[in-house]
Scaffold this motif. Structure first.
Motif, PDB file in Angstrom:
ATOM      1  N   ALA A 225       0.815  -1.207   0.000  1.00 12.84           N
ATOM      2  CA  ALA A 225       0.000   0.000   0.000  1.00 12.84           C
ATOM      3  C   ALA A 225       0.853   1.263   0.000  1.00 12.84           C
ATOM      4  O   ALA A 225       1.950   1.300   0.561  1.00 12.84           O
ATOM      5  N   GLY A 226       0.311   2.312  -0.603  1.00  8.30           N
ATOM      6  CA  GLY A 226       1.005   3.586  -0.634  1.00  8.30           C
ATOM      7  C   GLY A 226       1.181   4.210   0.731  1.00  8.30           C
ATOM      8  O   GLY A 226       2.049   5.063   0.922  1.00  8.30           O
ATOM      9  N   ALA A 227       0.356   3.782   1.686  1.00  6.31           N
ATOM     10  CA  ALA A 227       0.458   4.331   3.044  1.00  6.31           C
ATOM     11  C   ALA A 227       1.794   3.991   3.692  1.00  6.31           C
ATOM     12  O   ALA A 227       2.216   4.663   4.630  1.00  6.31           O
ATOM     13  N   ILE A 228       2.474   2.946   3.219  1.00  9.52           N
ATOM     14  CA  ILE A 228       3.745   2.535   3.830  1.00  9.52           C
ATOM     15  C   ILE A 228       4.812   3.596   3.566  1.00  9.52           C
ATOM     16  O   ILE A 228       5.390   4.176   4.489  1.00  9.52           O
ATOM     17  N   SER A 229       5.074   3.873   2.293  1.00  9.46           N
ATOM     18  CA  SER A 229       6.086   4.883   1.978  1.00  9.46           C
ATOM     19  C   SER A 229       5.596   6.283   2.301  1.00  9.46           C
ATOM     20  O   SER A 229       6.375   7.145   2.724  1.00  9.46           O
TER      21      SER A 229
END
Length: 363
Positions: A225-229
């Motif tokens: 998910a983009g929330a990680i980076s």
């Protein structure tokens, strides 16, 4: 104000002089300058078997080292802001015995960088006890697991927490592709960084290349998910070089919104003569491409090209192999450099642009 939006703790609002004072406040304390900062998360992504756990143990032992004879560093040139502080290493992927064995091997390989046995009192390895498996979810990064982790594991005076890997530390009800779930997980991990005033290094994997998602961009290389980076203050990427002549070289790139980041660094992960696939150390080397470019520095087009003949990048690369460049992949990089240098210096004419660019040495 309705009851639904009342909170017990109100945010502090900065305005006027108070807001101006923030501009002169010091930046976050660094643990490793440009890479790890107290109160912030760094995500380190890498393909399998590229040395991310070895690299992280290298950093852990350097930060924890109490060697006063010389400044310890995970690699020469790295700037440690708080050496001799405590480091927590949580790894559901490895038993604690394996982590300890790797630390001992690092001791034997780079005694010139960190004095042997100078850090063991400051390293906290969280893993299986002898004969007892650590329950995989006991320190899962949900709300309860994070509180338990802070209360039971993180010692006073710690500067760094390493979680290896992120995917192995997820709660059972969250997958790494679940953006809403991962946003909550990253928020929980941020609580560790903020409340304990530590830098958090999350070890993760790179994404498979897909259309529209480049594997070479540090931010977009993170798997899931983009929330990680997006929730991390810094993102780091360890890359394996495609060049078969440099199979033992790794490249580290860092982007950060906390600092200017550390410069791109190239590492040798094992001596070429060593007959094992095991990662043993990270020792800086020069950029292989730069060393190739240095080999052709000052070369004039008249020394290589026939006047009136059109040359593509592949044509010029073929002229560079095997001397001074040993293989065609590396020669293509150098050929692009030479074409640009010659054209910008008005020494050649450009016939075509873009991917199929060609140059011509005038008669």
């Amino acid at each position: 104000m309705s009851e639904s939006i009342r909170t017990k703790t109100k945010p502090y609002i900065y305005n006027g002089e108070r807001a101006m004072e923030l501009a002169s406040s010091p930046p976050p304390d660094a643990v490793v300058a440009g890479l790890l900062h107290r109160g912030h998360i760094t995500v380190l992504s890498a393909p399998p078997y590229s040395g991310k756990s070895w690299f992280s143990l290298n950093i852990a032992s350097a930060v924890a080292s109490v060697d006063e004879a010389r400044v310890p560093a995970p690699w020469p040139g790295a700037v440690l802001e708080c050496p001799g502080t405590k480091v927590v290493y949580l790894s559901p992927d490895f038993p604690a015995s394996e982590l300890a064995r790797r630390l001992k091997k690092l001791d034997n390989m780079r005694s010139d960088l960190v004095r042997k046995d100078s850090y063991w009192d400051n390293i906290y390895l969280v893993g299986d006890a002898p004969g007892v498996l650590l329950p995989r979810g006991i320190y899962g990064m949900d709300s309860e697991g994070v509180i338990r982790f802070m209360d039971e594991v993180i010692p006073e005076g710690a500067s760094l927490v390493i979680i290896d890997t992120l995917s192995a530390s997820l709660p059972d009800n969250v997958t790494e592709n679940d953006n809403a779930g991962m946003a909550k997980v990253m928020n929980n991990i941020q609580k560790i960084a903020s409340r304990c005033n530590v830098a958090v290094l999350l070890i993760h994997h790179t994404a498979k290349p897909t259309q529209g998602k480049s594997e070479t961009e540090v931010w977009s290389s993170v798997r899931g998910a983009g929330a990680i980076s997006g929730s991390a203050s810094s993102n780091a990427l360890i890359e394996q070089l495609d060049d078969p002549d440099h199979g033992n070289i790794r490249r580290l790139r860092v982007v950060s919104n906390v600092s200017s980041g550390m410069p791109t660094t190239f590492f040798e992960i094992r001596p070429k003569h060593y007959g094992s696939d095991e990662i043993l150390y990270f020792r800086p080397v020069t950029d292989p491409d730069k060393s190739d470019i240095e080999a052709v520095h000052g070369k004039e087009p008249e020394q290589m090209l026939t006047p009136g003949v059109e040359y593509s990048k592949d044509d010029i690369a073929a002229l560079l192999v095997p001397d001074p460049i040993p293989n065609l992949d590396r020669a293509r990089v150098v050929a692009s450099y030479l074409m640009t240098e010659w054209y910008q210096s008005n020494k050649v004419s450009r016939i075509k642009k873009g991917r199929n660019a060609k140059i011509l040495l005038p008669d």
